[in-house]
Design a protein around this motif. Structure first.
Motif, mmCIF file in Angstrom:
data_model
loop_
_atom_site.group_PDB
_atom_site.id
_atom_site.type_symbol
_atom_site.label_atom_id
_atom_site.label_comp_id
_atom_site.label_asym_id
_atom_site.label_seq_id
_atom_site.Cartn_x
_atom_site.Cartn_y
_atom_site.Cartn_z
ATOM 1 N N UNK A 110 37.484 44.224 41.263
ATOM 2 C CA UNK A 110 37.690 43.343 42.412
ATOM 3 C C UNK A 110 36.338 42.873 42.934
ATOM 4 N N UNK A 111 36.279 41.617 43.296
ATOM 5 C CA UNK A 111 35.072 41.020 43.866
ATOM 6 C C UNK A 111 35.402 40.510 45.258
ATOM 7 N N UNK A 112 34.539 40.810 46.240
ATOM 8 C CA UNK A 112 34.780 40.368 47.613
ATOM 9 C C UNK A 112 33.645 39.468 48.086
ATOM 10 N N UNK A 113 34.005 38.441 48.835
ATOM 11 C CA UNK A 113 33.041 37.607 49.550
ATOM 12 C C UNK A 113 33.143 37.960 51.034
ATOM 13 N N UNK A 189 35.950 37.116 53.590
ATOM 14 C CA UNK A 189 36.304 35.704 53.439
ATOM 15 C C UNK A 189 37.329 35.493 52.320
ATOM 16 N N UNK A 190 37.107 36.122 51.182
ATOM 17 C CA UNK A 190 38.009 35.937 50.048
ATOM 18 C C UNK A 190 37.782 37.075 49.059
ATOM 19 N N UNK A 191 38.743 37.258 48.158
ATOM 20 C CA UNK A 191 38.613 38.269 47.118
ATOM 21 C C UNK A 191 39.101 37.691 45.797
ATOM 22 N N UNK A 192 38.669 38.307 44.709
ATOM 23 C CA UNK A 192 39.149 37.958 43.371
ATOM 24 C C UNK A 192 39.441 39.261 42.641
ATOM 25 N N UNK A 193 40.651 39.355 42.063
ATOM 26 C CA UNK A 193 41.067 40.568 41.372
ATOM 27 C C UNK A 193 41.267 40.251 39.899
ATOM 28 N N UNK A 194 40.687 41.067 39.028
ATOM 29 C CA UNK A 194 40.830 40.847 37.593
ATOM 30 C C UNK A 194 42.163 41.396 37.103
ATOM 31 N N UNK A 195 42.488 41.074 35.865
ATOM 32 C CA UNK A 195 43.696 41.636 35.265
ATOM 33 C C UNK A 195 43.547 43.147 35.121
ATOM 34 N N UNK A 196 44.633 43.891 35.321
ATOM 35 C CA UNK A 196 44.545 45.353 35.216
ATOM 36 C C UNK A 196 44.161 45.796 33.801
#
Length: 283
Positions: A110-113, A189-196
């Motif tokens: 997971x990546x968070x801004x 602000x936003x997040x991005x989640x990769x495939x499990x």
């Protein structure tokens, strides 16, 4: 030694050195040392806050209420500063272990801004001390992100996590992080989640379920097509039957006799009883 030789000897005699003024030397040394010390103190008093950061100033007596924005500032040599990013930062956390509703363990990235609320940097310092932003990202923030992701994934099955519920997982996780961290001074602000990422056994089971679902969907589609074709044929048959019924009702005896007469060419008339002329209407 004559006068000329004596004159030559006097000309080569070295000049007598002037006596050194020890007081002037000591004074010069003291002044130089004071200037060096002053420059060192001034250097220690200058605090540079990078662009996009807010600084909290503190000392042994406590934290200052007034923070410092980006730029150069003169502070007490006894004071220290901690910088917090108030512009957008991106932090990625890899291989966070989570569990689905049906008990499958998965690893997810997971990546968070985020950025720090400039009005709450003093609150952050009072809670976490002089921990810098790297320490907060790898400690407090990581724990909160992992907790938010786990709560979201736990609502769905492993199949849903890999497919139809990915957008809901992102939405749930973002909402949970914003709820947990906004009051703490961290604005997500936003997040991005990769495939499990699943182990081999889990991946094989997932592939089998996906294949079965695809076959089920294909069967549903085939059945729907067959039902549509049957309905179409039924409608066509009903239409033809209604047309035939209308035709049968419209063919009265008088109309049939008239059609026979219209078809008769005047050759070999055949009269049967009193029914009139009979001809072959198929000619």
């Amino acid at each position: 030694m004559n006068s000329s030789e004596q004159s030559k000897v006097e000309t080569v005699r070295p000049a007598r050195k002037k006596p050194v003024n020890r007081k002037s030397l000591i004074l010069t040394t003291i002044i130089g040392a004071l200037l060096l010390l002053g420059a060192l103190i001034l250097f220690m008093c200058i605090e540079k806050v990078p662009q996009g950061y807010q600084a909290v100033i503190y000392s042994v007596t406590g934290v200052k209420d007034e923070t410092k924005p980006a730029g150069w500032h003169v502070i007490s040599p006894l004071d220290k500063a901690v910088h917090y990013p108030i512009r957008t930062q991106t932090k990625e956390y890899k291989n966070l272990n989570v569990a689905t509703a049906d008990g499958k363990n998965l690893d997810m990235d997971i990546s968070i801004n985020y950025h720090v609320d400039p009005t709450k940097v003093v609150k952050i310092f009072n809670k976490f001390g002089n921990a810098d932003i790297d320490g907060l990202e790898n400690g407090f923030l990581r724990t909160r992100v992992l907790d938010g992701l786990r709560q979201s994934v736990a609502k769905y099955s492993v199949i849903e996590t890999f497919g139809v519920k990915t957008s809901e997982i992102k939405k749930d996780t973002l909402g949970e992080l914003q709820k947990q961290l906004t009051d703490q001074g961290f604005i997500i602000e936003d997040i991005a989640i990769s495939s499990p990422k699943a182990d081999a056994a889990t991946q094989a089971a997932i592939d089998e379920r996906v294949k079965a679902n695809q076959e089920l969907e294909r069967a549903k589609t085939d059945r729907a097509i067959a039902e549509q074709n049957a309905a179409k044929k039924k409608i066509e048959a009903q239409g033809q039957a209604e047309a035939n019924d209308i035709l049968d009702k419209s063919l009265t005896d008088k109309i049939i006799k008239k059609q026979m007469i219209d078809k008769w060419e005047g050759k070999q008339p055949i009269t049967i009883g009193g029914e009139g002329v009979i001809v072959d209407v198929n000619k």
